[in-house]
Design a protein around this motif. Structure first.
Motif: not given
Length: 245
Positions: A47-48, A50-51, A54-55
């Motif tokens: 999840g990190v 992926e974040a 995206e960032r």
């Protein structure tokens, strides 16, 4: 003059986009995962990852990443470093000292290098000319980090003329670093201006000016220097950007 300036400004546009595109493409094509490099030895949670992708738009195609980068730069947003600190804040902190150091080094180049080169060219074959040629050759041959270390030891530690580190004493703290920073370009400026002056002193227009009875001071100060400084000024303008870098 105005048309020339406009043409030069317009030439800046393709150069800017070409240089930024090339650098961005080279970084994009480098092997490795920046997110993995950021995490170090410990893997991040999916999840990190992926974040972060995206960032930083790492999940976007190359052309879209470049478009986002150019758009942000046009708005004055240069991103953040790995610690999350805005690059603009770093520039605001470092740029004033950089400008002072670069301008001071540039002043040494113009004052010392140009003066030494012109005098050596006028006195070709004499002691001062030989001194300039030998000293500039020695400076060019010595790596800049060696020259800086020697200058720090001799003029900072042994003689105590300059501070050896820090920026606590203002402009005095920049004198020795600026002189070392300018030393290589200073040598090139001296040799370039010396060669240019020697070539122009043999030109037909100089012989004509002397045949008309003009004084040596006027021939050298007005006619010779005007043409001799053209390549020197061009080099200095380019080197000012290098000093800022």
């Amino acid at each position: 003059m105005g048309r020339y300036l406009i043409s030069r400004v317009l030439q800046f546009i393709p150069v800017f986009f070409g240089a930024t595109f090339l650098l961005f493409a080279l970084v994009f094509l480098m092997p490795g995962d920046p997110i993995r490099a950021l995490s170090g030895d410990k893997p991040l949670a999916p999840g990190v990852v992926e974040a972060l992708n995206e960032r930083y738009h790492l999940d976007e195609p190359f052309y879209k990443q470049y478009a986002i980068y150019i758009t942000n730069v046009a708005q004055g947003d240069f991103g953040t470093d790995f610690r999350g600190r805005p690059v603009t804040d770093i520039m605001k902190q470092r740029l004033p000292v950089t400008i002072q150091l670069a301008l001071l080094a540039f002043g040494f180049e113009v004052l010392i290098g140009l003066t030494a080169g012109v005098v050596a060219g006028v006195r070709k074959g004499k002691f001062f000319d030989s001194l300039v040629l030998v000293s500039t050759l020695v400076v060019i041959a010595i790596p800049i980090f060696v020259l800086g270390f020697v200058a720090q030891i001799v003029f900072g530690v042994k003689l105590g003329w300059f501070p050896i580190s820090g920026y606590r004493e203002g402009i005095q703290s920049l004198l020795l670093p600026a002189l070392v920073l300018a030393s290589l370009s200073l040598a090139y400026v001296a040799r370039l201006s010396r060669t240019s002056v020697v070539e122009n002193l043999r030109a037909d227009y100089v012989r004509t000016a002397r045949a008309k009875g003009l004084s040596t001071k006027r021939v050298i100060g007005i006619h010779t220097l005007r043409n001799s400084l053209i390549p020197v000024v061009t080099y200095l303008a380019v080197d000012l950007g290098a000093l800022m870098g």
